[in-house]
Design a protein around this motif. Sequence first.
Motif, PDB file in Angstrom:
ATOM      1  N   ALA A  36       0.826  -1.219   0.020  1.00 28.87           N
ATOM      2  CA  ALA A  36      -0.041  -0.113  -0.008  1.00 28.87           C
ATOM      3  C   ALA A  36       0.966   1.237   0.090  1.00 28.87           C
ATOM      4  O   ALA A  36       0.440   2.185  -0.496  1.00 28.87           O
ATOM      5  N   VAL A  37       1.808   1.235   0.449  1.00 28.15           N
ATOM      6  CA  VAL A  37       2.925   2.248   0.637  1.00 28.15           C
ATOM      7  C   VAL A  37       3.234   2.928  -0.580  1.00 28.15           C
ATOM      8  O   VAL A  37       3.133   4.358  -0.843  1.00 28.15           O
ATOM      9  N   ALA A  38       3.340   2.297  -1.730  1.00 29.47           N
ATOM     10  CA  ALA A  38       3.679   2.728  -2.903  1.00 29.47           C
ATOM     11  C   ALA A  38       2.457   3.278  -3.698  1.00 29.47           C
ATOM     12  O   ALA A  38       2.682   4.499  -4.346  1.00 29.47           O
ATOM     13  N   LYS A  39       1.176   3.085  -2.891  1.00 27.32           N
ATOM     14  CA  LYS A  39      -0.024   3.706  -3.665  1.00 27.32           C
ATOM     15  C   LYS A  39      -0.195   4.943  -2.703  1.00 27.32           C
ATOM     16  O   LYS A  39      -1.269   5.656  -3.174  1.00 27.32           O
ATOM     17  N   GLY A  40       0.586   5.126  -1.890  1.00 31.27           N
ATOM     18  CA  GLY A  40       0.184   6.353  -0.825  1.00 31.27           C
ATOM     19  C   GLY A  40      -0.760   6.033   0.225  1.00 31.27           C
ATOM     20  O   GLY A  40      -1.258   7.003   0.893  1.00 31.27           O
ATOM     21  N   ALA A  41      -1.269   4.821   0.209  1.00 32.89           N
ATOM     22  CA  ALA A  41      -2.117   4.535   1.176  1.00 32.89           C
ATOM     23  C   ALA A  41      -1.569   4.159   2.637  1.00 32.89           C
ATOM     24  O   ALA A  41      -0.980   3.075   3.031  1.00 32.89           O
ATOM     25  N   VAL A  42      -1.294   5.405   3.315  1.00 33.21           N
ATOM     26  CA  VAL A  42      -0.502   5.210   4.518  1.00 33.21           C
ATOM     27  C   VAL A  42      -1.088   5.744   5.600  1.00 33.21           C
ATOM     28  O   VAL A  42      -1.919   6.502   5.579  1.00 33.21           O
ATOM     29  N   CYS A  43      -0.582   5.539   6.920  1.00 34.08           N
ATOM     30  CA  CYS A  43      -1.015   6.172   7.997  1.00 34.08           C
ATOM     31  C   CYS A  43      -0.751   7.530   8.236  1.00 34.08           C
ATOM     32  O   CYS A  43      -0.033   8.223   7.348  1.00 34.08           O
ATOM     33  N   LEU A  44      -1.048   8.213   9.106  1.00 30.70           N
ATOM     34  CA  LEU A  44      -0.632   9.678   9.415  1.00 30.70           C
ATOM     35  C   LEU A  44       0.540   9.839   9.436  1.00 30.70           C
ATOM     36  O   LEU A  44       1.163  10.854   8.547  1.00 30.70           O
ATOM     37  N   ASP A  45       1.475   9.059   9.768  1.00 29.16           N
ATOM     38  CA  ASP A  45       2.820   9.324   9.901  1.00 29.16           C
ATOM     39  C   ASP A  45       3.725   8.464   8.528  1.00 29.16           C
ATOM     40  O   ASP A  45       4.849   8.653   8.454  1.00 29.16           O
ATOM     41  N   GLY A  46       2.991   8.099   7.739  1.00 35.08           N
ATOM     42  CA  GLY A  46       3.543   7.488   6.446  1.00 35.08           C
ATOM     43  C   GLY A  46       4.035   5.929   6.454  1.00 35.08           C
ATOM     44  O   GLY A  46       4.444   5.560   5.420  1.00 35.08           O
ATOM     45  N   SER A  47       3.601   5.480   7.554  1.00 34.30           N
ATOM     46  CA  SER A  47       3.503   3.815   7.818  1.00 34.30           C
ATOM     47  C   SER A  47       2.716   3.036   6.907  1.00 34.30           C
ATOM     48  O   SER A  47       1.442   3.635   6.988  1.00 34.30           O
ATOM     49  N   ALA A  48       2.818   1.836   6.834  1.00 37.79           N
ATOM     50  CA  ALA A  48       1.920   0.957   6.131  1.00 37.79           C
ATOM     51  C   ALA A  48       0.668   0.700   6.926  1.00 37.79           C
ATOM     52  O   ALA A  48       0.898   0.626   8.103  1.00 37.79           O
ATOM     53  N   PRO A  49      -0.309   0.588   6.482  1.00 41.75           N
ATOM     54  CA  PRO A  49      -1.644   0.368   7.012  1.00 41.75           C
ATOM     55  C   PRO A  49      -1.524  -1.247   7.436  1.00 41.75           C
ATOM     56  O   PRO A  49      -0.769  -1.834   7.085  1.00 41.75           O
ATOM     57  N   ALA A  50      -2.353  -1.616   8.421  1.00 38.87           N
ATOM     58  CA  ALA A  50      -2.247  -3.005   8.940  1.00 38.87           C
ATOM     59  C   ALA A  50      -3.640  -3.425   9.390  1.00 38.87           C
ATOM     60  O   ALA A  50      -4.433  -2.969   9.582  1.00 38.87           O
ATOM     61  N   TYR A  51      -3.699  -4.735   9.423  1.00 40.77           N
ATOM     62  CA  TYR A  51      -4.902  -5.477  10.127  1.00 40.77           C
ATOM     63  C   TYR A  51      -4.420  -7.076  10.626  1.00 40.77           C
ATOM     64  O   TYR A  51      -3.428  -7.261  10.413  1.00 40.77           O
ATOM     65  N   HIS A  52      -5.344  -7.433  11.233  1.00 48.84           N
ATOM     66  CA  HIS A  52      -5.231  -8.889  11.951  1.00 48.84           C
ATOM     67  C   HIS A  52      -6.123  -9.751  11.308  1.00 48.84           C
ATOM     68  O   HIS A  52      -7.408  -9.329  11.248  1.00 48.84           O
ATOM     69  N   LEU A  53      -5.933 -10.797  10.755  1.00 48.94           N
ATOM     70  CA  LEU A  53      -6.727 -11.807  10.044  1.00 48.94           C
ATOM     71  C   LEU A  53      -6.628 -13.079  10.806  1.00 48.94           C
ATOM     72  O   LEU A  53      -5.575 -13.788  10.902  1.00 48.94           O
ATOM     73  N   ALA A  54      -7.782 -13.816  10.942  1.00 46.79           N
ATOM     74  CA  ALA A  54      -7.930 -15.112  11.663  1.00 46.79           C
ATOM     75  C   ALA A  54      -8.714 -16.001  10.729  1.00 46.79           C
ATOM     76  O   ALA A  54      -9.710 -15.559  10.410  1.00 46.79           O
ATOM     77  N   ARG A  55      -7.869 -16.847  10.080  1.00 51.01           N
ATOM     78  CA  ARG A  55      -8.731 -17.613   8.946  1.00 51.01           C
ATOM     79  C   ARG A  55      -9.782 -18.521   9.266  1.00 51.01           C
ATOM     80  O   ARG A  55      -9.959 -18.978  10.235  1.00 51.01           O
TER      81      ARG A  55
END
Length: 312
Positions: A36-55
Amino acid sequence: MADGSLCAWWCCAVACALAVVAADGVLVDITYVESAVAKGAVCLDGSAPAYHLARGSGSGENSWLVHFEGGGWCNNVTTCLQRKRTRLGSSKEMATQIAFSGILSDTPDGNPDFYNWNKVKVRYCDGSSFTGDVEEVDPTTKLHFRGARIWQAVMEDLLAKGMDKAENALISGCSAGGLTSILHCDRFHDLLPLAARVKCLSDAGFFINEKDVAGVGYIAAFFNDVVTTHGSANNLPPSCTSMLPPGMCFFPKNEVKQIHTPLFILNAAYDSWQVRNILVPGVADPHGKWHSCKHDIGQCSASQLRDSGVIF
């Protein structure tokens, strides 16, 4: 914030009934959406977004529950800079594991409807309920207002991991995340297969547009500042923005009639957070006459109950 109660806004002290994170919940690892970082889809500080996934497994293998974390909003450069240094503005500050419980639990007895679904908790780090998108990044503050891009990048990542085959799907959220589930309800539906059964759930996300005890539209002004700061107007439902100023489209009552996807709203009849932060914000009570009342309804006088709108 003018009333000095910034923490009340971005720490989000709303009690969310369905998404309680308990110490005994199963621990789920974090996933950083580095692409997502290359797409500019980042947090306020420019870090990558995140999630937690339980299959999911068994009968829930093709069912998805996507839950958006709450955490209030930031409405100007000052409050967003303060937020930027926390987990609500930077994935660098997030715990790498979190407990899944409540609606995210894998226990059949405690969560019979969703225990074996694919369960996702999307971390909140943009401060706009995933609506902002400002291209320019101020070289001094280095703040990124990219919530809408985060939404899209996370959804694309989940679709690639099997959500594109969803037979059942539920988007949910708590507080500011509950507002997210309303604002993005139809958009979420549109991403999924035509045959999928899709519904939306807002937990403690129905924020009211009421004047405070001083007769001032504090929350309306606050939401307007959020929308302006984050450049949210183009990412709010056009069915609302075509009729009302964009700031007004942060209020669910101006959205829900236009939503086509089945939407369930869970909100306490007495929402203590909204009493403290919408009806009686600190700026409306400079002498502290409402201090005891807004923290404990049992301490309110009859006139305070009437004037605050808690009792009609």
